[in-house]
Design a protein around this motif. Structure first.
Motif, PDB file in Angstrom:
ATOM      1  N   LEU A  89      -4.392   6.763  -0.940  1.00 32.20           N
ATOM      2  CA  LEU A  89      -3.407   7.503  -1.668  1.00 32.20           C
ATOM      3  C   LEU A  89      -2.485   7.707  -1.310  1.00 32.20           C
ATOM      4  O   LEU A  89      -1.012   7.423  -2.157  1.00 32.20           O
ATOM      5  CB  LEU A  89      -3.684   9.359  -1.441  1.00 32.20           C
ATOM      6  CG  LEU A  89      -4.937   9.430  -1.505  1.00 32.20           C
ATOM      7  CD1 LEU A  89      -5.300  11.095  -0.558  1.00 32.20           C
ATOM      8  CD2 LEU A  89      -4.880   9.942  -2.937  1.00 32.20           C
ATOM      9  N   ARG A  90      -2.107   6.973   0.219  1.00 33.65           N
ATOM     10  CA  ARG A  90      -0.558   6.864   0.414  1.00 33.65           C
ATOM     11  C   ARG A  90      -0.615   5.196  -0.137  1.00 33.65           C
ATOM     12  O   ARG A  90       0.706   4.961  -0.042  1.00 33.65           O
ATOM     13  CB  ARG A  90      -0.706   6.662   2.357  1.00 33.65           C
ATOM     14  CG  ARG A  90       0.705   6.292   2.541  1.00 33.65           C
ATOM     15  CD  ARG A  90       0.483   6.115   4.415  1.00 33.65           C
ATOM     16  NE  ARG A  90      -0.144   4.429   4.543  1.00 33.65           N
ATOM     17  CZ  ARG A  90      -0.221   4.007   5.268  1.00 33.65           C
ATOM     18  NH1 ARG A  90      -0.376   5.190   6.608  1.00 33.65           N
ATOM     19  NH2 ARG A  90      -0.710   3.586   6.258  1.00 33.65           N
ATOM     20  N   THR A  96      -0.948   9.322  -6.664  1.00 40.93           N
ATOM     21  CA  THR A  96      -1.514  10.495  -5.788  1.00 40.93           C
ATOM     22  C   THR A  96      -0.334  11.755  -6.227  1.00 40.93           C
ATOM     23  O   THR A  96      -1.044  12.923  -6.076  1.00 40.93           O
ATOM     24  CB  THR A  96      -0.715   9.994  -3.551  1.00 40.93           C
ATOM     25  OG1 THR A  96      -1.548   9.119  -3.854  1.00 40.93           O
ATOM     26  CG2 THR A  96      -1.465  11.413  -3.350  1.00 40.93           C
TER      27      THR A  96
END
Lengths: 572, 110
Positions: A89-90, A96
């Protein structure tokens, strides 16, 4: 007690997940001693090491299995997956944010609309058998049927003697009063109710007693029941609230009871913080009281409701009212309006359900509300589809990162793409500053994730053969690298990491079974994880820059079929 | 394979470890080496599988471990038998002898 100690140790082990140093240290020592032994037998350093590794077997697997004894492997792998997910996600913040935003909008809209629908349409009154509650309503038109009609006090007085036809009758009227305590005057939502109101509703009180018939008489002491909310707000939930006084329009009322939390009156959207007996209306309104002539027949201000008996339906209740209608009407005709007589006698009185309380808003907006609920439901569905699409697109983009993870468990290879951390990780990293076109291109090493546990699988064998060719080639290349002195200081790469991924050349040649070959390899996701992050870019560079690098490779004397490693870009 | 080399029977590794440790504390490599030496290299254990077994036995309280230094000044984890381990060894040993004896009898007679 043994199992208790076992559980304790396992839990402790699971939460110290990064602490496999002790096991590694043990295994490292074992390998070192084994190497020394082979060296003493006259093997070269390299040969001794590779023999030691073969004798020992899959090193990472040994560490993992050992740790699995004292930990909870499933918890650990769950934790790993969560962390891996968070990293993913990061890594792509745009995706995201988009995914979170669409889900947030979908869920938020649903929650908002549903809470309105729930309060207005779905929630029943907090009393026993609320579906038996009904309100008197005039006429057949929707407009009057929506929230019950209003009636005069004279009509109520005529109706009360017939209360035995039902399981209870009630009259109430919302009113806004100014109430004061300790010299601060506040407007408060109140409601006048008849003496049998609590009994007919079967409404329990949380504290003190409900209003009773004796409270609803002229000359009775002025008493009041307050709502739970009002008790909390105005009295701070004081336990000794019973017996205290509230001034309502300058008249002192003694608090006798507090309702239970959750009851906010029969009229949805209108709080009933102070519940006063009907007879005290005269005290509050004074000379203009609706209880006395001439206003008692003229002012339509009361709602009237009944609790149906268990053998009565809305229809049969309505039929009873129709029968009573002439005498009720006759008794309650307002004086001085003879022209009203005919309509009053003609209009049929019926019952509407009051199970969910009465609300004009609800009646007006029921259909739009349902439609709205449907719409936001679809919005949420779309949001989900949207997010699924995003993830799918992302997964497609990551496909190239799938590669060989030799020796890793099957589940580990299928649950996440290991390539940048597998062989290619160590490899690419080590070639980073050498002008070498490595034979084993990182991502090109083989998209095959082969199945180590099912060597009989024909497809797996083919893929294994292909992968093995790559590994062979790489092994040569690796030796060249090492001979050329690929050290930590030179390449900014952990030599150990590369070492772990080393596959002894002759072990592959000597053993025929794929399982054996795999058993002797020694590179897994976990092993080389510390070589992870920077590799991804390298892989991309490789894929993107192939033609240019190829031509440079040819110029540098590397033949066809040899694929350049991506990280060589800068050096070439 | 022409040689008489045995893959270990399922469940016999703990017994061998117990027996090896009954002569005194030792680290993983030492245990593996001793088993190899004494069995004259007939019993081939995959040395990597030694550690899961050791840790499981430690968890079961059959053996204890302490970190110590080897003669070459390397830090190593030394395992030694507990009282419970000694009892287990005696029990397992007699059980093994009974089973092995029975199998030998069957092979001879049948």
């Amino acid at each position: 007690m043994t199992w208790l100690r076992r559980c304790g140790r396992r839990l402790r082990g699971a939460f110290s997940r990064f602490d496999d140093r002790a096991v590694r240290q043990e295994v490292d020592l074992h390998l070192d001693l084994l190497t020394e032994e082979f060296r003493d037998q006259g093997f070269s350093e390299v040969e001794a090491r590779s023999r030691a590794e073969r004798t020992f077997g899959n090193r990472t697997r040994a560490v993992e299995l050992t740790r699995a004894v004292t930990t909870l492997p499933w918890l650990e792998s769950l934790l790993n997956d969560v962390i891996y997910g968070a990293r993913q996600l990061r890594r792509s913040p745009a995706v995201t944010i988009l995914a979170v935003a669409s889900l947030a909008v979908g869920i938020g809209a649903n929650t908002a609309v549903f809470s309105i629908v729930d309060a207005l349409v779905l929630r029943s009154l907090p009393v026993p058998a609320p579906d038996r509650l009904a309100a008197l309503s005039l006429g057949d038109q929707d407009a009057t049927r929506v929230d019950g009609s209003r009636w005069s006090y004279a009509f109520w007085k005529a109706f009360v003697p017939h209360h035995t036809q039902f399981d209870g009758v009630m009259a109430w009227s919302p009113v806004r009063v100014s109430a004061s305590r300790d010299s601060t005057v506040q407007p408060v939502d109140g409601v006048f109710v008849n003496g049998g109101f609590f009994a007919a509703l079967r409404l329990p009180v949380g504290l003190g007693r409900p209003l009773e018939q004796t409270d609803d008489r002229d000359g009775a002491p002025s008493v009041v029941v307050i709502s739970h909310g009002y008790w909390q707000r105005q009295f701070g939930g004081a336990a000794d609230v019973i017996g205290r006084t509230i001034l309502v329009h300058e008249t002192p009322f003694a608090v006798v009871g507090v309702t239970r939390p959750g009851f906010i009156g029969l009229d949805i959207g209108q709080a009933a913080d102070i519940i006063l007996p009907l007879s005290t209306e005269a005290l509050v309104r004074g000379a203009q009281s609706f209880l006395r002539p001439p206003f008692d027949g003229m002012n339509m201000w009361l709602r009237i409701g009944v609790r149906l008996r268990s053998d009565q339906s809305l229809e049969s209740g309505s039929a009873i009212l129709r029968g009573l209608q002439p005498q009720l009407r006759e008794a309650s005709l307002p004086a001085g309006f003879p022209q009203l007589r005919e309509t009053h006698l003609r209009e049929p009185i019926g019952l509407i359900s009051a199970a969910n309380g009465l609300s004009r808003v609800r009646q007006l907006y029921r259909r739009p509300l349902n439609a709205l609920m449907l719409v936001v439901g679809v919005v949420l569905l779309l949001a989900c589809v949207n997010v699924a699409n995003l993830l799918l697109a992302q997964a497609t983009a990551r496909e190239q990162e799938l590669g060989v993870a030799v020796g890793a468990r099957r589940v580990a290879t299928s649950s996440r793409p290991p390539a940048p951390r597998g062989i290619s990780a160590a490899h690419l990293r080590c070639t980073s500053s050498r002008p070498t076109c490595g034979a084993l291109g990182g991502a090109g090493a083989g998209r095959a994730v082969f199945d180590a546990e099912r060597p009989s699988d024909a497809g797996a064998l083919t893929r294994l053969a292909r992968a093995r060719r790559h590994v062979h080639a790489w092994s040569d290349h690796h030796a060249r690298l090492r001979d050329g002195g690929c050290t930590e200081s030179q390449h900014g790469c952990s030599w150990k990491c590369a070492e772990q991924c080393r596959v002894p050349h002759d072990s592959l040649a000597a053993n025929s079974g794929p399982g054996r070959a795999l058993g002797n390899t020694d590179c897994t996701v976990a092993d080389s994880s510390h070589c992870g992050e920077p590799i991804r870019r390298d892989v991309r560079a490789f894929d993107g820059g192939t033609p240019r690098i190829r031509s440079r490779c040819r110029a540098a004397g590397y033949g066809a079929g040899e694929r350049p490693s991506g990280t060589a870009t800068g050096a070439l | 394979m022409g040689e008489t080399r045995g893959e270990l029977l399922q469940g016999t590794l703990p017994l061998l470890i117990l027996r090896t440790l009954s002569t005194g504390p030792n680290h993983g490599f030492g245990i593996a080496k001793r088993i190899g030496q004494i069995s004259k290299a007939v019993l081939k254990i995959e040395q990597g599988s030694l550690y899961p077994a050791l840790h499981r036995m430690e968890l079961d309280g059959l053996i204890e471990a302490d970190w110590d230094t080897t003669e070459n000044n390397r830090r190593a984890k030394y395992y030694r038998l507990t009282r419970k381990g000694q009892r287990a060894l005696a029990h397992e040993k007699s059980r093994w002898e009974a089973v092995a004896g029975a199998i030998a009898t069957v092979l001879r007679e049948a």
